[in-house]
Design a protein around this motif. Sequence first.
Motif, PDB file in Angstrom:
ATOM      1  N   ILE A  14       0.861  -1.180   0.000  1.00  0.00           N
ATOM      2  CA  ILE A  14       0.000   0.000   0.000  1.00  0.00           C
ATOM      3  C   ILE A  14       0.899   1.232   0.000  1.00  0.00           C
ATOM      4  N   GLU A  15       0.736   2.090  -0.990  1.00  0.00           N
ATOM      5  CA  GLU A  15       1.558   3.288  -1.108  1.00  0.00           C
ATOM      6  C   GLU A  15       0.739   4.523  -0.731  1.00  0.00           C
ATOM      7  N   LEU A  16       1.305   5.362   0.115  1.00  0.00           N
ATOM      8  CA  LEU A  16       0.695   6.626   0.508  1.00  0.00           C
ATOM      9  C   LEU A  16       1.434   7.734  -0.226  1.00  0.00           C
ATOM     10  N   ILE A  17       0.687   8.550  -0.964  1.00  0.00           N
ATOM     11  CA  ILE A  17       1.296   9.562  -1.830  1.00  0.00           C
ATOM     12  C   ILE A  17       0.686  10.921  -1.525  1.00  0.00           C
ATOM     13  N   TYR A  18       1.489  11.831  -1.026  1.00  0.00           N
ATOM     14  CA  TYR A  18       1.005  13.184  -0.751  1.00  0.00           C
ATOM     15  C   TYR A  18       0.843  13.946  -2.065  1.00  0.00           C
ATOM     16  N   VAL A  19      -0.314  14.605  -2.222  1.00  0.00           N
ATOM     17  CA  VAL A  19      -0.555  15.404  -3.427  1.00  0.00           C
ATOM     18  C   VAL A  19      -1.015  16.822  -3.120  1.00  0.00           C
ATOM     19  N   GLY A  20      -1.547  17.092  -1.917  1.00  0.00           N
ATOM     20  CA  GLY A  20      -2.102  18.419  -1.652  1.00  0.00           C
ATOM     21  C   GLY A  20      -3.311  18.668  -2.528  1.00  0.00           C
ATOM     22  N   GLY A  21      -3.512  19.933  -2.865  1.00  0.00           N
ATOM     23  CA  GLY A  21      -4.613  20.274  -3.772  1.00  0.00           C
ATOM     24  C   GLY A  21      -5.896  20.577  -3.043  1.00  0.00           C
ATOM     25  N   HIS A  22      -6.608  19.575  -2.636  1.00  0.00           N
ATOM     26  CA  HIS A  22      -7.875  19.789  -1.919  1.00  0.00           C
ATOM     27  C   HIS A  22      -7.623  20.400  -0.540  1.00  0.00           C
ATOM     28  N   THR A  23      -6.651  19.887   0.167  1.00  0.00           N
ATOM     29  CA  THR A  23      -6.201  20.456   1.442  1.00  0.00           C
ATOM     30  C   THR A  23      -4.671  20.386   1.458  1.00  0.00           C
ATOM     31  N   PRO A  24      -4.036  21.031   2.436  1.00  0.00           N
ATOM     32  CA  PRO A  24      -2.581  20.918   2.546  1.00  0.00           C
ATOM     33  C   PRO A  24      -2.112  19.539   2.982  1.00  0.00           C
ATOM     34  N   ALA A  25      -3.032  18.618   3.269  1.00  0.00           N
ATOM     35  CA  ALA A  25      -2.653  17.283   3.733  1.00  0.00           C
ATOM     36  C   ALA A  25      -3.196  16.159   2.849  1.00  0.00           C
ATOM     37  N   THR A  26      -3.844  16.478   1.749  1.00  0.00           N
ATOM     38  CA  THR A  26      -4.535  15.459   0.959  1.00  0.00           C
ATOM     39  C   THR A  26      -3.553  14.462   0.341  1.00  0.00           C
ATOM     40  N   SER A  27      -3.893  13.186   0.474  1.00  0.00           N
ATOM     41  CA  SER A  27      -3.019  12.112   0.003  1.00  0.00           C
ATOM     42  C   SER A  27      -3.830  11.035  -0.707  1.00  0.00           C
ATOM     43  N   LEU A  28      -3.140  10.286  -1.555  1.00  0.00           N
ATOM     44  CA  LEU A  28      -3.711   9.133  -2.233  1.00  0.00           C
ATOM     45  C   LEU A  28      -3.291   7.866  -1.498  1.00  0.00           C
ATOM     46  N   VAL A  29      -4.126   6.842  -1.585  1.00  0.00           N
ATOM     47  CA  VAL A  29      -3.786   5.516  -1.080  1.00  0.00           C
ATOM     48  C   VAL A  29      -3.841   4.574  -2.282  1.00  0.00           C
ATOM     49  N   TRP A  30      -2.679   4.105  -2.709  1.00  0.00           N
ATOM     50  CA  TRP A  30      -2.537   3.390  -3.975  1.00  0.00           C
ATOM     51  C   TRP A  30      -2.168   1.933  -3.705  1.00  0.00           C
ATOM     52  N   LEU A  31      -2.983   1.039  -4.244  1.00  0.00           N
ATOM     53  CA  LEU A  31      -2.713  -0.394  -4.173  1.00  0.00           C
ATOM     54  C   LEU A  31      -2.288  -0.845  -5.571  1.00  0.00           C
ATOM     55  N   PRO A  32      -0.988  -0.834  -5.872  1.00  0.00           N
ATOM     56  CA  PRO A  32      -0.539  -1.094  -7.246  1.00  0.00           C
ATOM     57  C   PRO A  32      -0.865  -2.502  -7.740  1.00  0.00           C
ATOM     58  N   GLU A  33      -0.797  -3.504  -6.878  1.00  0.00           N
ATOM     59  CA  GLU A  33      -1.039  -4.861  -7.326  1.00  0.00           C
ATOM     60  C   GLU A  33      -2.509  -5.109  -7.625  1.00  0.00           C
ATOM     61  N   GLU A  34      -3.389  -4.411  -6.933  1.00  0.00           N
ATOM     62  CA  GLU A  34      -4.832  -4.527  -7.185  1.00  0.00           C
ATOM     63  C   GLU A  34      -5.320  -3.494  -8.188  1.00  0.00           C
ATOM     64  N   SER A  35      -4.482  -2.508  -8.524  1.00  0.00           N
ATOM     65  CA  SER A  35      -4.825  -1.420  -9.443  1.00  0.00           C
ATOM     66  C   SER A  35      -6.038  -0.629  -8.951  1.00  0.00           C
ATOM     67  N   ILE A  36      -6.011  -0.316  -7.646  1.00  0.00           N
ATOM     68  CA  ILE A  36      -7.073   0.466  -7.007  1.00  0.00           C
ATOM     69  C   ILE A  36      -6.428   1.656  -6.317  1.00  0.00           C
ATOM     70  N   CYS A  37      -6.997   2.837  -6.520  1.00  0.00           N
ATOM     71  CA  CYS A  37      -6.486   4.036  -5.858  1.00  0.00           C
ATOM     72  C   CYS A  37      -7.621   4.749  -5.133  1.00  0.00           C
TER      73      CYS A  37
END
Length: 331
Positions: free
Chosen positions: A157-180
């Motif tokens: 499970i990869e946690l990726i900070y992106v900001g944008g919506h809030t200063p803390a907004t992050s993605l949770v990416w499951l590369p093997e399942e191809s679900i974000c």
Amino acid sequence: MARRRSAARPGVTGLGLREELAPGVFINSFYRGCTPGFVYTEEGIILIDAPLIPEQALDWRAQIEDEYPGELFLYLINTDHHRGHALGNQYYMPVTVIAQERAHKEMSGYTENFKERVRNSFKREPEIQAQLNNIEIIPPHITFTNRATMLYGGRKIELIYVGGHTPATSLVWLPEESICFVGDILWVDQHPYMAQGNTIEWLNALEMIRQLDAEYLVPGHGPVCDAEATYRIEEYIRFMRGRVRDYYLAGKNKNETKSGLVSEMVEWFPIPPERKAKIESQIKSGLNRVFREIQREEELRTDRTGANGRLASGNGDLSFADQSDQDDDDD
């Protein structure tokens, strides 16, 4: 990849059952405020976001425990610090909460006054308001800055900070399942909440999401979708930025810009009649935010061209929204 809705009993909210996007990866898109998820691993459960309304938060816990009785809750990941994603943390204890480092700063500042504003926001829904008398703020126990990778029970499970919506907004990416799990970067057929946003970061985040090429995107608001859904919200943000710039360059002030543009923005997505006033207020908060961004961009452009411009005091920090803006929606 096959999706299935669980055959288990409905929860106490009556809002719908969990859905399995991939083996051991579940969501419930029927709750208010966010679309929570969880991932089963051989070592325990990893949760993603927590419903705001206590009845729904408890229902979600019951559905998880019904699917995997006796399994330990390992971690709860908040995709941002807003109440719709993090105020329900208290209902999953004991669990270790993880979020981007700015979420800890924001949530550590939630006072009794904040709790009272949350309760007051439901004054027209007394059955919900009555559930919010014992709010306990649970800030993250572990934080990350830009990226983190979790390896548990055969899952990555990869946690990726992106900001944008809030200063803390992050993605949770499951590369093997191809679900974000993309949090509130993506709103499907709904007006986004932008009062604490940074629209340049937001646009970059949408592009990053497309580059992941995920089979399923789980938005903060709206149904599961794919990358095609990111284009409409990008168009919305670009349109708002362009029209706000038009008004700014025409000499309009912030209030004139908000009053003039809210009717144009309302037309982008359907609005239930009972939510019209609230959504218009939400749009105005977004216009207010974007106006400050455009003002800063134009002042910097003037500086670079050597004209007699300068940065207006108080407009240099675009990280914070007015506290009242932050409480204007369930997100």
